[in-house]
Design a protein around this motif. Structure first.
Motif, PDB file in Angstrom:
ATOM      1  N   GLY A   1      -2.271   4.991  -4.167  1.00 39.30           N
ATOM      2  CA  GLY A   1      -1.485   4.195  -5.112  1.00 39.30           C
ATOM      3  C   GLY A   1      -1.160   2.830  -4.547  1.00 39.30           C
ATOM      4  N   GLY A   2      -0.011   2.305  -4.972  1.00 38.20           N
ATOM      5  CA  GLY A   2       0.331   0.914  -4.663  1.00 38.20           C
ATOM      6  C   GLY A   2      -0.283   0.090  -5.783  1.00 38.20           C
ATOM      7  N   ALA A   3       0.580  -0.563  -6.566  1.00 39.56           N
ATOM      8  CA  ALA A   3       0.100  -1.160  -7.814  1.00 39.56           C
ATOM      9  C   ALA A   3      -1.065  -2.138  -7.605  1.00 39.56           C
ATOM     10  CB  ALA A   3       1.259  -1.841  -8.526  1.00 39.56           C
TER      11      ALA A   3
ATOM     12  N   PRO B   1       0.849  -1.200   0.000  1.00 40.29           N
ATOM     13  CA  PRO B   1       0.000   0.000   0.000  1.00 40.29           C
ATOM     14  C   PRO B   1       0.885   1.252   0.000  1.00 40.29           C
ATOM     15  CG  PRO B   1      -0.454  -1.455   1.888  1.00 40.29           C
ATOM     16  CD  PRO B   1       0.830  -1.897   1.294  1.00 40.29           C
ATOM     17  N   LEU B   2       0.658   2.130  -0.948  1.00 40.11           N
ATOM     18  CA  LEU B   2       1.494   3.348  -1.051  1.00 40.11           C
ATOM     19  C   LEU B   2       0.610   4.548  -1.309  1.00 40.11           C
ATOM     20  CD1 LEU B   2       4.185   2.030  -3.610  1.00 40.11           C
ATOM     21  CD2 LEU B   2       4.380   2.042  -1.110  1.00 40.11           C
ATOM     22  N   LEU B   3       1.061   5.691  -0.809  1.00 37.35           N
ATOM     23  CA  LEU B   3       0.417   6.934  -1.207  1.00 37.35           C
ATOM     24  C   LEU B   3       1.289   7.544  -2.304  1.00 37.35           C
ATOM     25  CD1 LEU B   3      -2.038   8.766  -0.427  1.00 37.35           C
ATOM     26  CD2 LEU B   3      -0.346  10.245   0.662  1.00 37.35           C
TER      27      LEU B   3
ATOM     28  N   THR C   1      -0.322   8.593 -17.357  1.00 43.82           N
ATOM     29  CA  THR C   1      -0.423   7.135 -17.533  1.00 43.82           C
ATOM     30  C   THR C   1      -0.174   6.381 -16.219  1.00 43.82           C
ATOM     31  OG1 THR C   1       1.890   7.084 -18.209  1.00 43.82           O
ATOM     32  CG2 THR C   1       0.254   7.187 -19.970  1.00 43.82           C
ATOM     33  N   ASN C   2       0.000   7.096 -15.112  1.00 47.65           N
ATOM     34  CA  ASN C   2       0.241   6.414 -13.840  1.00 47.65           C
ATOM     35  C   ASN C   2      -0.947   5.513 -13.482  1.00 47.65           C
ATOM     36  OD1 ASN C   2       1.236   5.652 -11.323  1.00 47.65           O
ATOM     37  ND2 ASN C   2       0.507   7.512 -10.306  1.00 47.65           N
ATOM     38  N   GLY C   3      -0.678   4.220 -13.323  1.00 48.14           N
ATOM     39  CA  GLY C   3      -1.702   3.282 -12.893  1.00 48.14           C
ATOM     40  C   GLY C   3      -2.496   2.633 -14.011  1.00 48.14           C
ATOM     41  N   ALA C   4      -2.249   3.027 -15.259  1.00 48.59           N
ATOM     42  CA  ALA C   4      -3.062   2.487 -16.368  1.00 48.59           C
ATOM     43  C   ALA C   4      -2.934   0.963 -16.452  1.00 48.59           C
ATOM     44  CB  ALA C   4      -2.665   3.144 -17.681  1.00 48.59           C
TER      45      ALA C   4
ATOM     46  N   GLY D   1       3.684  -8.247  -8.375  1.00 49.07           N
ATOM     47  CA  GLY D   1       5.079  -8.703  -8.482  1.00 49.07           C
ATOM     48  C   GLY D   1       5.993  -7.896  -7.574  1.00 49.07           C
ATOM     49  N   PHE D   2       5.651  -6.628  -7.370  1.00 50.96           N
ATOM     50  CA  PHE D   2       6.426  -5.751  -6.484  1.00 50.96           C
ATOM     51  C   PHE D   2       6.556  -6.341  -5.077  1.00 50.96           C
ATOM     52  CE2 PHE D   2       5.020  -1.870  -9.083  1.00 50.96           C
ATOM     53  CZ  PHE D   2       6.294  -1.575  -9.536  1.00 50.96           C
ATOM     54  N   PHE D   3       5.542  -7.116  -4.681  1.00 49.03           N
ATOM     55  CA  PHE D   3       5.507  -7.692  -3.337  1.00 49.03           C
ATOM     56  C   PHE D   3       6.652  -8.700  -3.144  1.00 49.03           C
ATOM     57  CE2 PHE D   3       3.429 -10.432  -0.048  1.00 49.03           C
ATOM     58  CZ  PHE D   3       3.137  -9.443   0.882  1.00 49.03           C
TER      59      PHE D   3
ATOM     60  N   THR E   1       9.471   4.384  -1.618  1.00 47.81           N
ATOM     61  CA  THR E   1      10.030   4.007  -0.320  1.00 47.81           C
ATOM     62  C   THR E   1       8.957   3.181   0.382  1.00 47.81           C
ATOM     63  OG1 THR E   1      10.889   4.791   1.791  1.00 47.81           O
ATOM     64  CG2 THR E   1       9.413   6.309   0.662  1.00 47.81           C
ATOM     65  N   LEU E   2       9.253   1.910   0.626  1.00 51.16           N
ATOM     66  CA  LEU E   2       8.207   0.981   1.078  1.00 51.16           C
ATOM     67  C   LEU E   2       7.804   1.173   2.536  1.00 51.16           C
ATOM     68  CD1 LEU E   2       9.342  -2.312  -0.692  1.00 51.16           C
ATOM     69  CD2 LEU E   2       7.249  -1.026  -1.117  1.00 51.16           C
ATOM     70  N   ARG E   3       8.794   1.569   3.378  1.00 50.74           N
ATOM     71  CA  ARG E   3       8.517   1.770   4.808  1.00 50.74           C
ATOM     72  C   ARG E   3       7.673   0.616   5.388  1.00 50.74           C
ATOM     73  NH1 ARG E   3       8.270   8.303   3.700  1.00 50.74           N
ATOM     74  NH2 ARG E   3       6.040   8.032   3.457  1.00 50.74           N
TER      75      ARG E   3
ATOM     76  N   SER F   1       7.753   8.119 -13.966  1.00 51.38           N
ATOM     77  CA  SER F   1       8.874   7.496 -13.274  1.00 51.38           C
ATOM     78  C   SER F   1       8.472   7.362 -11.815  1.00 51.38           C
ATOM     79  CB  SER F   1      10.112   8.397 -13.429  1.00 51.38           C
ATOM     80  OG  SER F   1      11.262   7.691 -13.056  1.00 51.38           O
ATOM     81  N   LEU F   2       8.504   6.131 -11.298  1.00 53.91           N
ATOM     82  CA  LEU F   2       8.004   5.859  -9.945  1.00 53.91           C
ATOM     83  C   LEU F   2       9.168   5.542  -9.020  1.00 53.91           C
ATOM     84  CD1 LEU F   2       5.191   3.395 -11.140  1.00 53.91           C
ATOM     85  CD2 LEU F   2       4.920   5.829 -10.687  1.00 53.91           C
ATOM     86  N   VAL F   3       9.274   6.295  -7.934  1.00 54.36           N
ATOM     87  CA  VAL F   3      10.364   6.080  -6.971  1.00 54.36           C
ATOM     88  C   VAL F   3       9.721   5.794  -5.617  1.00 54.36           C
ATOM     89  CG1 VAL F   3      12.472   7.035  -5.978  1.00 54.36           C
ATOM     90  CG2 VAL F   3      11.724   7.776  -8.257  1.00 54.36           C
TER      91      VAL F   3
HETATM   92  C1  26A Z   1       8.206  -2.096  -4.616  1.00 50.13           C
HETATM   93  N1  26A Z   1       7.746  -1.032  -5.482  1.00 50.13           N
HETATM   94  C2  26A Z   1       8.754  -0.324  -6.198  1.00 50.13           C
HETATM   95  C3  26A Z   1       6.383  -0.774  -5.612  1.00 50.13           C
HETATM   96  C4  26A Z   1       5.870   0.264  -6.407  1.00 50.13           C
HETATM   97  C5  26A Z   1       4.464   0.374  -6.522  1.00 50.13           C
HETATM   98  N2  26A Z   1       3.618  -0.457  -5.916  1.00 50.13           N
HETATM   99  C6  26A Z   1       4.163  -1.418  -5.164  1.00 50.13           C
HETATM  100  N3  26A Z   1       5.512  -1.582  -4.989  1.00 50.13           N
HETATM  101  N4  26A Z   1       6.416   1.268  -7.137  1.00 50.13           N
HETATM  102  C7  26A Z   1       5.404   1.960  -7.691  1.00 50.13           C
HETATM  103  N5  26A Z   1       4.227   1.429  -7.314  1.00 50.13           N
HETATM  104  C8  26A Z   1       2.872   1.855  -7.674  1.00 50.13           C
HETATM  105  O1  26A Z   1       2.669   1.585  -9.006  1.00 50.13           O
HETATM  106  C9  26A Z   1       1.533   2.333  -9.391  1.00 50.13           C
HETATM  107  C10 26A Z   1       1.519   2.499 -10.877  1.00 50.13           C
HETATM  108  O2  26A Z   1       1.479   1.287 -11.509  1.00 50.13           O
HETATM  109  C11 26A Z   1       2.622   3.337  -7.505  1.00 50.13           C
HETATM  110  O3  26A Z   1       2.141   3.607  -6.210  1.00 50.13           O
HETATM  111  C12 26A Z   1       1.601   3.629  -8.594  1.00 50.13           C
HETATM  112  O4  26A Z   1       0.331   3.930  -8.080  1.00 50.13           O
END
Ligand code: 26A
Length: 355
Positions: free
Chosen positions: A62-64, A12-14, A305-308, A166-168, A135-137, A131-133
């Motif tokens: 956010g959070g994919a 889960p991300l903001l 295109t963020n989140g598409a 997959g990010f998980f 910090t998972l915290r 470009s997504l950067v």
């Molecule tokens: C571990 N990482 C890098 C991430 C992410 C992520 N969600 C989970 N883990 N890096 C970016 N995002 C999310 O991807 C969405 C766009 O596809 C962003 O929060 C964004 O909403």
């Protein structure tokens, strides 16, 4: 207690978005690619305070996988989708939870005590790239034991579709495996998103450990290319990568694997390990991979295109959970992906439109 049909798990991300006007200066300052998703390294850490202090930013949920959960919920009755992930006990969590609630998603968060904060993602826009950067915290402090808590176990028991970001896999392979193995042994459907090139590059071991339990794999062209490179498939085209991944070993062999590769404004490719099987939801006469055309958006129709890609995946998932065919589900995915391009951030249109 609600009985969801879909359970998603992820980070889960903001999102903190910077406009395309300001984006390029941050790309340069922090050495970022215009279209990428990375974990923040030490040198990127100042970016969060920097953008908030020096640009007008927009905060969005956010959070994919959480985005995909909201997209699946868009096409299903309220409380059909539950989302699992780890957050801090702070205002970011409150924001995310509220958005989920409004959009019918059940939040099953593991909450870390203060001072651990909810994760954040700096979204640097430029032209139609993002470009997504991240910090998972709190997100990377997820404990497998959370899945066994009665209220979470009940959600998992009731679901028929599981979606794993997959990010998980950067930290949560054990939990992902537990969910996927249990689901696939009970004949439920497991969906995995490749998420970003760096997952195939640096977490290939985890990816290939999970893959045997995955029924539907979703990715885009740059993730397919990254997998090809890490698997030694030199210069393989997306179609070849899709076909290779479709026949990667599978624990539940009675059900084919489907691999879906999106290519932005270009056609979507769908490969199946067994196209003639009815469970593949494809006709035996279909080519393999099958090509699904995408209608192009004009430049003016694209806000960002963020989140598409997440909305595509979630729309597809929700449509499958509704009992739609794969062809229909891909169309729903395309519609939600396009709808998201017309909004600021990973959002859909409200009041809802029929898709
Ligand atoms: C571990 N990482 C890098 C991430 C992410 C992520 N969600 C989970 N883990 N890096 C970016 N995002 C999310 O991807 C969405 C766009 O596809 C962003 O929060 C964004 O909403």
């Amino acid at each position: 207690m609600s009985s969801p049909v879909v359970v998603c798990i992820g980070n889960p991300l903001l999102d903190i978005q910077v406009s395309p006007q300001d984006g390029p200066k941050y790309l340069e300052k922090y050495g970022l690619k215009s279209n990428d998703a990375i974990l923040a390294e030490e040198k990127h850490m100042p970016i969060y305070e920097d953008i908030v202090a020096n640009s007008e930013v927009t905060y969005v949920a956010g959070g994919a996988a959480q985005n995909a959960a909201r997209a699946a919920s868009y096409v299903l009755p309220p409380k059909s989708v539950a989302y699992i992930g780890s957050v801090g006990d702070d205002d970011l969590k409150a924001t995310l939870q509220k958005v989920n609630e409004t959009e019918g998603v059940v939040s099953a968060y593991e909450v870390q005590p203060a001072p651990t904060k909810t994760g954040a993602c700096a979204v640097i826009l430029s032209n139609h790239d993002r470009s997504l950067v991240t910090t998972l915290r709190a997100a990377e402090m997820f404990h497998k034991e959370h899945l066994a808590k009665p209220e979470v176990a009940a959600l998992i028991n009731s679901a028929k579709y599981f979606y794993i970001g997959g990010f998980f896999l950067t930290h949560g392979i054990e939990s992902a495996l537990e969910i996927a193995k249990a689901a696939s042994s009970r004949g439920k459907t497991v969906v995995l998103n490749l998420s970003a090139p760096f997952i195939a590059q640096f977490f290939k071991v985890q990816l290939e450990e999970l893959l045997p339990h995955v029924d539907i794999l979703i990715g885009n062209e740059s993730e397919a290319a990254a997998y090809a490179e890490s698997a030694g498939l030199v210069d393989a085209a997306p179609a070849q990568v899709a076909s290779t991944l479709a026949v990667f070993s599978k624990s539940n062999a009675s059900r084919p694997r489907i691999v879906i590769i999106t290519q932005g404004a270009d056609s979507t490719l769908v490969a199946s390990s067994s196209p003639s099987s009815s469970a593949a939801n494809l006709s035996p006469s279909d080519p393999n991979p099958k090509v699904y055309p995408v209608s192009k958006l004009s430049d003016e129709q694209i806000i960002d295109t963020n989140g598409a890609g997440d909305m595509f995946a979630g729309g597809l998932l929700g449509a499958l959970a509704q009992g739609k065919t794969l062809d229909e589900a891909i169309e729903v995915g395309h519609k939600l992906g396009q709808m998201c391009c017309g909004q600021i951030g990973p959002k859909l249109q409200f009041p809802k439109v029929n898709v």
